[in-house]
Design a protein around this motif. Structure first.
Motif, mmCIF file in Angstrom:
data_model
loop_
_atom_site.group_PDB
_atom_site.id
_atom_site.type_symbol
_atom_site.label_atom_id
_atom_site.label_comp_id
_atom_site.label_asym_id
_atom_site.label_seq_id
_atom_site.Cartn_x
_atom_site.Cartn_y
_atom_site.Cartn_z
ATOM 1 N N MET A 167 0.856 -1.190 0.000
ATOM 2 C CA MET A 167 0.000 0.000 0.000
ATOM 3 C C MET A 167 0.891 1.238 0.000
ATOM 4 O O MET A 167 1.791 1.358 0.845
ATOM 5 N N THR A 168 0.653 2.159 -0.926
ATOM 6 C CA THR A 168 1.500 3.341 -1.048
ATOM 7 C C THR A 168 1.251 4.315 0.093
ATOM 8 O O THR A 168 0.210 4.270 0.763
ATOM 9 N N VAL A 169 2.222 5.219 0.288
ATOM 10 C CA VAL A 169 2.091 6.250 1.324
ATOM 11 C C VAL A 169 0.888 7.141 1.014
ATOM 12 O O VAL A 169 0.135 7.531 1.914
ATOM 13 N N ALA A 170 0.681 7.451 -0.258
ATOM 14 C CA ALA A 170 -0.452 8.308 -0.659
ATOM 15 C C ALA A 170 -1.783 7.641 -0.323
ATOM 16 O O ALA A 170 -2.702 8.293 0.185
ATOM 17 N N ALA A 171 -1.882 6.331 -0.594
ATOM 18 C CA ALA A 171 -3.125 5.608 -0.298
ATOM 19 C C ALA A 171 -3.365 5.537 1.202
ATOM 20 O O ALA A 171 -4.504 5.675 1.672
ATOM 21 N N LEU A 172 -2.294 5.336 1.969
ATOM 22 C CA LEU A 172 -2.426 5.262 3.415
ATOM 23 C C LEU A 172 -2.825 6.617 3.994
ATOM 24 O O LEU A 172 -3.651 6.694 4.914
ATOM 25 N N THR A 173 -2.257 7.686 3.425
ATOM 26 C CA THR A 173 -2.628 9.044 3.860
ATOM 27 C C THR A 173 -4.093 9.326 3.564
ATOM 28 O O THR A 173 -4.810 9.916 4.385
ATOM 29 N N HIS A 174 -4.543 8.888 2.391
ATOM 30 C CA HIS A 174 -5.958 9.035 2.019
ATOM 31 C C HIS A 174 -6.849 8.311 3.025
ATOM 32 O O HIS A 174 -7.884 8.836 3.456
ATOM 33 N N LEU A 175 -6.441 7.111 3.410
ATOM 34 C CA LEU A 175 -7.210 6.336 4.387
ATOM 35 C C LEU A 175 -7.257 7.047 5.739
ATOM 36 O O LEU A 175 -8.314 7.101 6.377
ATOM 37 N N VAL A 176 -6.120 7.609 6.172
ATOM 38 C CA VAL A 176 -6.075 8.325 7.451
ATOM 39 C C VAL A 176 -7.060 9.498 7.436
ATOM 40 O O VAL A 176 -7.863 9.674 8.366
ATOM 41 N N LEU A 177 -7.016 10.302 6.379
ATOM 42 C CA LEU A 177 -7.901 11.476 6.293
ATOM 43 C C LEU A 177 -9.367 11.059 6.257
ATOM 44 O O LEU A 177 -10.211 11.661 6.935
ATOM 45 N N LEU A 178 -9.669 10.040 5.478
ATOM 46 C CA LEU A 178 -11.049 9.565 5.391
ATOM 47 C C LEU A 178 -11.518 9.029 6.742
ATOM 48 O O LEU A 178 -12.642 9.311 7.180
ATOM 49 N N GLN A 179 -10.650 8.269 7.416
ATOM 50 C CA GLN A 179 -11.015 7.692 8.706
ATOM 51 C C GLN A 179 -11.240 8.769 9.754
ATOM 52 O O GLN A 179 -12.130 8.660 10.593
ATOM 53 N N VAL A 180 -10.435 9.827 9.714
ATOM 54 C CA VAL A 180 -10.616 10.950 10.642
ATOM 55 C C VAL A 180 -11.980 11.604 10.429
ATOM 56 O O VAL A 180 -12.716 11.895 11.378
ATOM 57 N N LEU A 181 -12.338 11.842 9.163
ATOM 58 C CA LEU A 181 -13.627 12.473 8.857
ATOM 59 C C LEU A 181 -14.786 11.583 9.305
ATOM 60 O O LEU A 181 -15.779 12.074 9.858
ATOM 61 N N ILE A 182 -14.667 10.284 9.062
ATOM 62 C CA ILE A 182 -15.722 9.353 9.465
ATOM 63 C C ILE A 182 -15.849 9.325 10.986
ATOM 64 O O ILE A 182 -16.956 9.358 11.541
ATOM 65 N N ALA A 183 -14.720 9.260 11.683
ATOM 66 C CA ALA A 183 -14.743 9.200 13.152
ATOM 67 C C ALA A 183 -15.376 10.454 13.742
ATOM 68 O O ALA A 183 -16.125 10.384 14.729
ATOM 69 N N MET A 184 -15.077 11.615 13.148
ATOM 70 C CA MET A 184 -15.547 12.886 13.715
ATOM 71 C C MET A 184 -16.987 13.217 13.339
ATOM 72 O O MET A 184 -17.565 14.139 13.921
ATOM 73 N N SER A 185 -17.563 12.508 12.382
ATOM 74 C CA SER A 185 -18.935 12.809 11.983
ATOM 75 C C SER A 185 -19.908 12.408 13.092
ATOM 76 O O SER A 185 -19.690 11.420 13.796
ATOM 77 N N PRO A 186 -20.988 13.189 13.271
ATOM 78 C CA PRO A 186 -21.928 12.915 14.366
ATOM 79 C C PRO A 186 -22.587 11.548 14.224
ATOM 80 O O PRO A 186 -22.846 11.069 13.117
ATOM 81 N N GLY A 187 -22.847 10.923 15.345
ATOM 82 C CA GLY A 187 -23.496 9.618 15.364
ATOM 83 C C GLY A 187 -23.665 9.138 16.785
ATOM 84 O O GLY A 187 -23.259 9.820 17.745
ATOM 85 N N PRO A 188 -24.253 7.971 16.975
ATOM 86 C CA PRO A 188 -24.518 7.474 18.328
ATOM 87 C C PRO A 188 -23.250 7.272 19.156
ATOM 88 O O PRO A 188 -23.278 7.422 20.380
ATOM 89 N N ALA A 189 -22.116 6.950 18.521
ATOM 90 C CA ALA A 189 -20.879 6.727 19.275
ATOM 91 C C ALA A 189 -20.397 8.027 19.925
ATOM 92 O O ALA A 189 -19.989 8.032 21.094
#
Length: 205
Positions: free
Chosen positions: A1-23
């Motif tokens: 997995m490239t550094v660019a792909a991993l960085t993309h995953l980190v940014l996406l995961q941060v946005l998903i984690a911070m989005s409002p929801g029951p958690a």
């Protein structure tokens, strides 16, 4: 997995984690009403719940749902019932006095970690994300090293976010504010979590 792909995953995961929801709602409620210790247990459970979803996605979750869609429907209904149960429980307990720091939210037989795990396993946002979006950004041929890096990113991002929320809202000032508005706010939180569940229950597959 490239550094660019991993960085993309980190940014996406941060946005998903911070989005409002029951958690997020559950973490804030637990931190403000019961303090850091209880909220950190919830946070660990929430991160572990997301980690399980990520493992399932790497193991072929999307393919499984495509072949046997009734499994996705069953998970959706179970998750909906669990979220409605949490919401009803928060509403019921809203008039109780603010617990002392260190008192656990989870009912007898449940640990705070366990409640966190089940909350994110029941989370409709997690179900949709890992069944569709997450699998779409994975490399075509995932190596063991790729899988380890992906799972590490998912767990670290989720744990860091929920731990931050827990520590911020367990400080004295937020707890004092929470104590003054506890009944109304917990009914609101309960209704919000139950609404997440009801939306999931009546959502078209």
């Amino acid at each position: 997995m490239t550094v660019a792909a991993l960085t993309h995953l980190v940014l996406l995961q941060v946005l998903i984690a911070m989005s409002p929801g029951p958690a997020v709602v559950l973490t804030i409620r637990t931190a403000a009403s019961q303090g850091a210790r209880a909220a950190l247990k919830i946070s660990l459970g929430l991160a572990l719940g997301i980690l399980l979803w990520a493992i399932a996605a790497l193991a072929g979750l999307a393919v499984l749902f495509e072949v046997m869609p009734w499994i996705q429907t069953g998970l959706r209904l179970i998750g909906a019932a669990f979220l409605v149960w949490i919401g009803m429980r928060l509403w019921r307990d809203a008039s109780h006095p603010l617990a002392e720091t260190g008192t656990e939210l989870a009912p007898q037989g449940y640990s705070g970690v366990g409640l966190g795990v089940w909350t994110n396993l029941a989370n409709p946002k997690a179900l949709a994300y890992f069944a569709a979006v997450f699998t779409g950004i994975l490399p075509v041929n995932v190596t063991f090293a790729d899988a380890a890096a992906i799972l590490a990113v998912v767990f670290i991002v989720e744990a860091a976010w929920y731990t931050s929320v827990a520590l911020v809202f367990s400080r004295p000032a937020p707890r004092q504010i929470y104590a003054r508005v506890k009944a109304g706010l917990e009914r609101f939180f309960g209704a919000l979590i139950a609404a997440f569940g009801l939306r999931l229950l009546f959502e078209r597959t």
